[in-house]
Design an enzyme around this catalytic site. Structure first.
Site, PDB file in Angstrom:
ATOM      1  N   TYR A   6       0.827  -1.207   0.000  1.00 26.49           N
ATOM      2  CA  TYR A   6       0.000   0.000   0.000  1.00 26.49           C
ATOM      3  C   TYR A   6       0.859   1.254   0.000  1.00 26.49           C
ATOM      4  O   TYR A   6       1.783   1.384   0.806  1.00 26.49           O
ATOM      5  CB  TYR A   6      -0.931   0.007   1.212  1.00 26.49           C
ATOM      6  CG  TYR A   6      -2.022  -1.027   1.084  1.00 26.49           C
ATOM      7  CD1 TYR A   6      -3.250  -0.697   0.529  1.00 26.49           C
ATOM      8  CD2 TYR A   6      -1.796  -2.343   1.468  1.00 26.49           C
ATOM      9  CE1 TYR A   6      -4.246  -1.655   0.378  1.00 26.49           C
ATOM     10  CE2 TYR A   6      -2.789  -3.306   1.314  1.00 26.49           C
ATOM     11  CZ  TYR A   6      -4.006  -2.961   0.765  1.00 26.49           C
ATOM     12  OH  TYR A   6      -4.978  -3.914   0.608  1.00 26.49           O
ATOM     13  N   CYS A  28       9.817   1.462  15.018  1.00 24.14           N
ATOM     14  CA  CYS A  28      10.696   0.407  14.506  1.00 24.14           C
ATOM     15  C   CYS A  28      11.253   0.667  13.111  1.00 24.14           C
ATOM     16  O   CYS A  28      12.469   0.785  12.958  1.00 24.14           O
ATOM     17  CB  CYS A  28       9.957  -0.924  14.536  1.00 24.14           C
ATOM     18  SG  CYS A  28       9.641  -1.477  16.210  1.00 24.14           S
TER      19      CYS A  28
END
Ligand code: NAD
Length: 442
Positions: A257, A266
Site C-alpha cells: 500500500y 521500529c
C-alpha cells in the site's frame, strides 16, 4: 517458571502479560518509577487492544508483578528478557546504553545460572558485547557464576501485539548452548501448539533476521510509494497496479500500500541502524540507504498536495487532521507522518485542528498549545478549509460526508491513505486528492 522482563514498554509489557497468561510467574521491571506506579494502579501508560484486560487479570491471579528493582528479584529468575529501548543515536546507529545497563545490573547481581535474552532490536554483535559486560562484572566480583546470553528479536505489531505474541508467525531464537535452548523452548511451546514455528539459529543470524525483516517491509512501502508517485505523473492508478502486482504469489498482496509514509518506533530507526551497520562494516547497503530517504520525502508529499490545493498559500487556513498515531489501533506517535505534516502547516502559517481516537494525550504532550484539539472527528472539520486523513482508523472509513461538507468552510480533502472513492468524493463536492493517481478536479 520464573522470568523477569526488563523494560515495560510496548514490547516488555505485552511479553510479560502473555507469558503470565500461559501460567509463567512474570516480574516486569522498569527504571521508570512513575510508570511502574501507574501500572500498579491499573492505569496502563500505553494503548494496545486487549492489553489492559490481560494485565489486570494476570495481576489479580498473582502471576504478574511489577518492580523497579532487578537486583532484588534476580535470584528467583531462570530467564531474564531484556526489552529496553534502543533509540537511534545521532548517526542513525542503535543507541545501546540501556541494553548495556541491563547487562551490567545482571552481572553485578547474578548468583546462579540464568539466561539473559535480548528481545530489543540490536545490531549484530550486541549479544557478544552483552556477554562480555556480564563476564566483566562477574570478574570484578571474583565469582564464576555460569550464564548464557541469547537473542530473541520480537516481531509483534503494535495494534495487534497480543494476537501476534499469542499466535506468532514464527519465533526466532539465537542461542549458544543446549541448556539455554531447552529453557527458551519450554517457555515458547505453549504459544506454538498449533504450528511449531520456532527457529533456533546462531546469535548473529537471529540479530540480523530482525533488521532484515523490517528493512524488507520498509523497502516494500518505499518501493510502492515511488511507484505511486510515478503513477501520478504518467497517468496510472497505483491501486489498480497494486492489485495486479499482488496477485502474483511470488510478490503477495500484503504490504503493497502506498500512502503518506511509514512511521513508528521500529521501521525508521531499524532501517537507519541497518544502513549504519553496513557503513561501519565497509559495505554500504545501497538499497537500504534510500528507503529512508524516499519515506521522508513521502511524508512531505501529503503536505505538498495540501499546499498546492491552496495555490501555495496556507496563511490563515484551518486544516483539520484525522489520525495522529503512526498507524491505527495504537497511540504511538513516534516518527508518525502527522508530526511532519503538523510542523509544515504551522511553519507555513496555517492553523491545525486535530483528532485521533487514542493519541490525543500523546499529541498534547508533543504539540502543546500549537494546535487545537477537537472533541471528535466531526468537531475537527467545523469551519475547516481542508481535511487531511493521515491514519486510517476504522471510524474514518465511512463518515457522514454530507455533514462534513456542510460543517467545513472549504472543500479540500487530502487522502493520505487512499481509502476514499474519488467519484463519490467529487459528488459531495470535495476537491479530492490522494496518493498515486492524478486527480482531475473540476
Ligand atoms: P519503549 O520505549 O516503549 O519501552 C522501553 C522501556 O524500557 C521504557 O519503559 C524504559 O523506561 C525502560 N528501560 C530503559 N532502561 C531500562 C533499564 N536499565 N532497566 C529497566 N527498564 C529500562 O520501547 P518498545 O517500543 O517496547 O521497544 C523495546 C525494544 O523492542 C526496542 O529495541 C524496539 O526496537 C523493539 N521492538 C519494538 C516493537 C514495537 O512495536 N514497539 C516491535 C518489535 C521490537
Amino acid at each position: 517458571m520464573n522470568i523477569a522482563i526488563v523494560g515495560t514498554g510496548y514490547v516488555g509489557l505485552v511479553t510479560g502479560a502473555c507469558f503470565a497468561e500461559m501460567g509463567v510467574d512474570v516480574t516486569c521491571v522498569d527504571i521508570d518509577r512513575a510508570k511502574i506506579e501507574r501500572i500498579g494502579r491499573g492505569d496502563l501508560p500505553i494503548y494496545e487492544p486487549g492489553l489492559e484486560e490481560l494485565v489486570e487479570k494476570n495481576v489479580r491471579e498473582g502471576r504478574l508483578h511489577f518492580t523497579t528493582d532487578l537486583a532484588g528479584c534476580l535470584d528467583r529468575m531462570e530467564v531474564v528478557f531484556s526489552a529496553v529501548g534502543t533509540p537511534p543515536d545521532d548517526d542513525g546507529s542503535a543507541d545501546l546504553r540501556y541494553v548495556r545497563e541491563v547487562a551490567r545490573t545482571f552481572g553485578q547481581n547474578l548468583k546462579k545460572y540464568t539466561v539473559l535474552v535480548t528481545k530489543s532490536t540490536v545490531p549484530v554483535g550486541t549479544s557478544q558485547e552483552i556477554k562480555e559486560i556480564v563476564q566483566e562484572e562477574l570478574n570484578k566480583r571474583g565469582v564464576d557464576t555460569p550464564f548464557d546470553v541469547a537473542s530473541n528479536p520480537e516481531f509483534l505489531k503494535e495494534g495487534a501485539a497480543i494476537k501476534d505474541f499469542m499466535s506468532p508467525d514464527r519465533v526466532v531464537v539465537g542461542i549458544e548452548s543446549d541448556r539455554s535452548k531447552a529453557l527458551i523452548e519450554k517457555l515458547y511451546k505453549p504459544f506454538l501448539l498449533n504450528g511449531y514455528n520456532i527457529y533456533f539459529m546462531d546469535i548473529p543470524s537471529a540479530e540480523m533476521t530482525k533488521y532484515a525483516s523490517n528493512a524488507m517491509l520498509a523497502t516494500r512501502i518505499s518501493f510502492m510509494n515511488d511507484i505511486a508517485n510515478l503513477c501520478e505523473m504518467i497517468g496510472a492508478d497505483v491501486d489498480q497496479v497494486r492489485r495486479g502486482m499482488g496477485a502474483d504469489p511470488r510478490i503477495g498482496a500484503k504490504f503493497l500500500y502506498s500512502g503518506c509514509g511509514y512511521g513508528g518506533s521500529c521501521f525508521p530507526k531499524d532501517v537507519r541502524a541497518l544502513a549504519s551497520s553496513g557503513r561501519k562494516a565497509g559495505y554500504p547497503m545501497r538499497i537500504v540507504e534510500v528507503v529512508d530517504e524516499v519515506n521522508n520525502d513521502q511524508k512531505i508529499r501529503v503536505f505538498d498536495k495540501l499546499k498546492q490545493a491552496f495555490g501555495g498559500e496556507l496563511h490563515g487556513k484551518t486544516i483539520a487532521l484525522w489520525g495522529l498515531s503512526f498507524k491505527p489501533e495504537t497511540d504511538d506517535m513516534r516518527e508518525a507522518p502527522s508530526l511532519v505534516v503538523v510542523d509544515q502547516i504551522l511553519r507555513n502559517g496555517g492553523n491545525v485542528r486535530v483528532f485521533d481516537p487514542e493519541a490525543m494525550d500523546e499529541a498534547r504532550r508533543r504539540f502543546g498549545d500549537s494546535v487545537q484539539y477537537a472533541k471528535d472527528m466531526y468537531d475537527t472539520v467545523d469551519q475547516a478549509d481542508a481535511l487531511v486523513l493521515l491514519t486510517e482508523w476504522k471510524q474514518f472509513r465511512l463518515p457522514d460526508w454530507a455533514a462534513i461538507r456542510k460543517a467545513m468552510r472549504g472543500n479540500v480533502l487530502i487522502d493520505g491513505r487512499n481509502i476514499y472513492d474519488p467519484a463519490e468524493m467529487r459528488e459531495y463536492g470535495f476537491r479530492y486528492d490522494r496518493i498515486g493517481k492524478k486527480m482531475v478536479n473540476e
